[in-house]
Write an enzyme that holds these catalytic residues in place. Structure first.
Site, PDB file in Angstrom:
ATOM      1  N   HIS A  12      -6.357  27.931  -9.113  1.00 40.93           N
ATOM      2  CA  HIS A  12      -7.187  29.037  -9.597  1.00 40.93           C
ATOM      3  C   HIS A  12      -7.118  30.263  -8.678  1.00 40.93           C
ATOM      4  O   HIS A  12      -8.055  31.055  -8.595  1.00 40.93           O
ATOM      5  CB  HIS A  12      -8.636  28.572  -9.776  1.00 40.93           C
ATOM      6  CG  HIS A  12      -9.286  28.080  -8.507  1.00 40.93           C
ATOM      7  ND1 HIS A  12     -10.230  27.090  -8.503  1.00 40.93           N
ATOM      8  CD2 HIS A  12      -9.130  28.444  -7.200  1.00 40.93           C
ATOM      9  CE1 HIS A  12     -10.639  26.871  -7.258  1.00 40.93           C
ATOM     10  NE2 HIS A  12      -9.985  27.685  -6.454  1.00 40.93           N
ATOM     11  N   HIS A  59     -16.991  29.611  -4.834  1.00 41.63           N
ATOM     12  CA  HIS A  59     -16.574  29.934  -3.470  1.00 41.63           C
ATOM     13  C   HIS A  59     -17.577  30.811  -2.728  1.00 41.63           C
ATOM     14  O   HIS A  59     -17.271  31.344  -1.677  1.00 41.63           O
ATOM     15  CB  HIS A  59     -15.213  30.630  -3.502  1.00 41.63           C
ATOM     16  CG  HIS A  59     -14.127  29.823  -4.141  1.00 41.63           C
ATOM     17  ND1 HIS A  59     -14.061  29.598  -5.499  1.00 41.63           N
ATOM     18  CD2 HIS A  59     -13.061  29.180  -3.607  1.00 41.63           C
ATOM     19  CE1 HIS A  59     -13.003  28.859  -5.775  1.00 41.63           C
ATOM     20  NE2 HIS A  59     -12.372  28.587  -4.650  1.00 41.63           N
ATOM     21  N   HIS A 193      -3.790  23.826   0.379  1.00 39.91           N
ATOM     22  CA  HIS A 193      -3.868  25.156   0.977  1.00 39.91           C
ATOM     23  C   HIS A 193      -4.943  25.197   2.055  1.00 39.91           C
ATOM     24  O   HIS A 193      -5.909  24.444   2.019  1.00 39.91           O
ATOM     25  CB  HIS A 193      -4.084  26.275  -0.043  1.00 39.91           C
ATOM     26  CG  HIS A 193      -5.322  26.219  -0.906  1.00 39.91           C
ATOM     27  ND1 HIS A 193      -5.686  25.138  -1.668  1.00 39.91           N
ATOM     28  CD2 HIS A 193      -6.268  27.169  -1.165  1.00 39.91           C
ATOM     29  CE1 HIS A 193      -6.781  25.413  -2.366  1.00 39.91           C
ATOM     30  NE2 HIS A 193      -7.168  26.640  -2.061  1.00 39.91           N
ATOM     31  N   GLU A 240     -10.099  20.820  -2.817  1.00 38.16           N
ATOM     32  CA  GLU A 240     -10.285  21.183  -4.232  1.00 38.16           C
ATOM     33  C   GLU A 240      -9.637  20.162  -5.165  1.00 38.16           C
ATOM     34  O   GLU A 240      -9.866  20.200  -6.379  1.00 38.16           O
ATOM     35  CB  GLU A 240      -9.742  22.595  -4.498  1.00 38.16           C
ATOM     36  CG  GLU A 240     -10.613  23.682  -3.866  1.00 38.16           C
ATOM     37  CD  GLU A 240     -10.102  25.092  -4.083  1.00 38.16           C
ATOM     38  OE1 GLU A 240     -10.813  26.039  -3.716  1.00 38.16           O
ATOM     39  OE2 GLU A 240      -8.976  25.256  -4.604  1.00 38.16           O
TER      40      GLU A 240
HETATM   41  C1  DHB Z   1      -6.414  31.197  -2.642  1.00 40.24           C
HETATM   42  C2  DHB Z   1      -6.548  29.920  -3.197  1.00 40.24           C
HETATM   43  C3  DHB Z   1      -7.807  29.477  -3.634  1.00 40.24           C
HETATM   44  O1  DHB Z   1      -8.033  28.250  -4.164  1.00 40.24           O
HETATM   45  C4  DHB Z   1      -8.907  30.320  -3.554  1.00 40.24           C
HETATM   46  O2  DHB Z   1     -10.076  29.880  -4.032  1.00 40.24           O
HETATM   47  C5  DHB Z   1      -8.762  31.587  -3.007  1.00 40.24           C
HETATM   48  C6  DHB Z   1      -7.532  32.018  -2.542  1.00 40.24           C
HETATM   49  C7  DHB Z   1      -5.095  31.703  -2.162  1.00 40.24           C
HETATM   50  O3  DHB Z   1      -4.120  30.947  -2.044  1.00 40.24           O
HETATM   51  O4  DHB Z   1      -4.984  32.927  -1.948  1.00 40.24           O
HETATM   52 FE    FE Z   2     -10.240  27.899  -4.399  1.00 41.75          FE
END
Ligand code: DHB
Ligand code: FE
Length: 280
Positions: A12, A59, A193, A240
């Site tokens: 997302h 978030h 991530h 996540e």
């Molecule tokens: C990114 C990924 C995410 O899941 C998020 O909530 C905000 C940013 C990213 O990779 O930039």
């Molecule tokens: Fe996220």
């Protein structure tokens, strides 16, 4: 009874929404990523679901660290997006659904999930970006949406096994709803991530691919991880995966993976999308 047709899991990342708003889908950076989505949309449009239940994590737009429900569900007629720090995105409101929402709420309480019920709730990119990926141009207004937020920011966060069980309870609630609605579940976020700290930029492709393989027929294997282990393997925001597990938990035992794609990096993330049709 309402029918659960299947589930969709997708990353997302906010930049996806920006790329769509700016018409960048065919540019070299984005082309391969966006090519993964038409088969998912085709399935969705052919099934014409009435209701989409979206497991996502907030978030910080509606729930910041000072007040963070472990599980929250919307029961409102509509949901607005708002400024997440880079300007207010001018997108249409998301249409809500209240009857099935309240049925789910009652079922959850009866089955020992003491959720927070939100009759007003702002929804962030965790919900709006996947909706826009499914209905480009923000053309999602005809679909009723039930937002379900799982805490993934403020530790302690629910265990993967608990998120999976939570999804299963919601799937059971849908299957026991007196109605002929067609329902699709989505799980948004991930895959690996880490956005800050010493390991910022960390991505673990082999682990992401392992999760995408196992979530189809052996999701219980993934629910054995602790969140600490997920952070180690998939980065701080790799937790996540919990949303993918809740989505998978809502589906029946047997699913068919109709589509699956993984592309990296998109922004800081290993981006995955999966379409699982429920065989039940
Ligand atoms: C990114 C990924 C995410 O899941 C998020 O909530 C905000 C940013 C990213 O990779 O930039
Ligand atoms: Fe996220």
């Amino acid at each position: 009874m309402a029918k659960l047709l299947g589930g969709i899991a997708t990353s997302h990342i906010p930049a996806i929404g920006v790329a769509m708003d700016q018409g960048l889908e065919d540019t070299p950076y984005w082309k391969t990523f966006f090519e993964a989505y038409p088969p998912v949309r085709q399935w969705l449009y052919s099934k014409e679901p009435d209701i989409v239940i979206i497991f996502y994590n907030d978030h910080g737009l509606e729930f910041f660290h000072d007040r963070k429900p472990t599980f929250a569900i919307g029961a409102a007629a509509h949901y607005e997006n708002a400024d997440e720090g880079w300007g207010i995105a001018e997108i249409p409101p998301v249409t809500g659904e209240t009857e099935l929402s309240w049925h789910i709420v009652n079922h959850l309480i009866e089955h020992d999930f003491d959720i927070t019920v939100c009759q007003e709730m702002k929804v962030d990119h965790g919900l709006t970006v996947p909706l826009t990926l499914m209905w480009p141009g923000h053309n999602y207004g005809h679909v009723k949406v039930i937002p379900v937020a799982i805490n993934c920011e403020r530790h302690p966060i629910p265990k993967p096994s608990r998120s999976y069980a939570f999804g299963k309870a919601i799937g059971d609630a849908v299957r026991s709803f007196q109605g002929d609605q067609k329902v699709v579940v989505m799980g948004t976020g991930g895959l690996s991530h880490q956005l800050d700290g010493q390991r910022a930029g960390f991505i673990n492709k082999p682990f992401d691919l392992y999760c995408m393989e196992k979530i189809v027929d052996e999701p219980e294997l993934l629910t054995q991880y602790s969140n600490y282990e997920l952070v180690e393997k998939a980065g701080a925001q790799g937790v996540e995966l919990n949303m993918w597990l809740a989505m998978r938990g809502a589906l029946g035992q047997s699913v068919t993976a109709l589509h699956s794609s993984y592309h990296l990096p998109i922004s800081n993330t290993g981006a995955g999308v999966m379409l699982l049709e429920d065989n039940g």
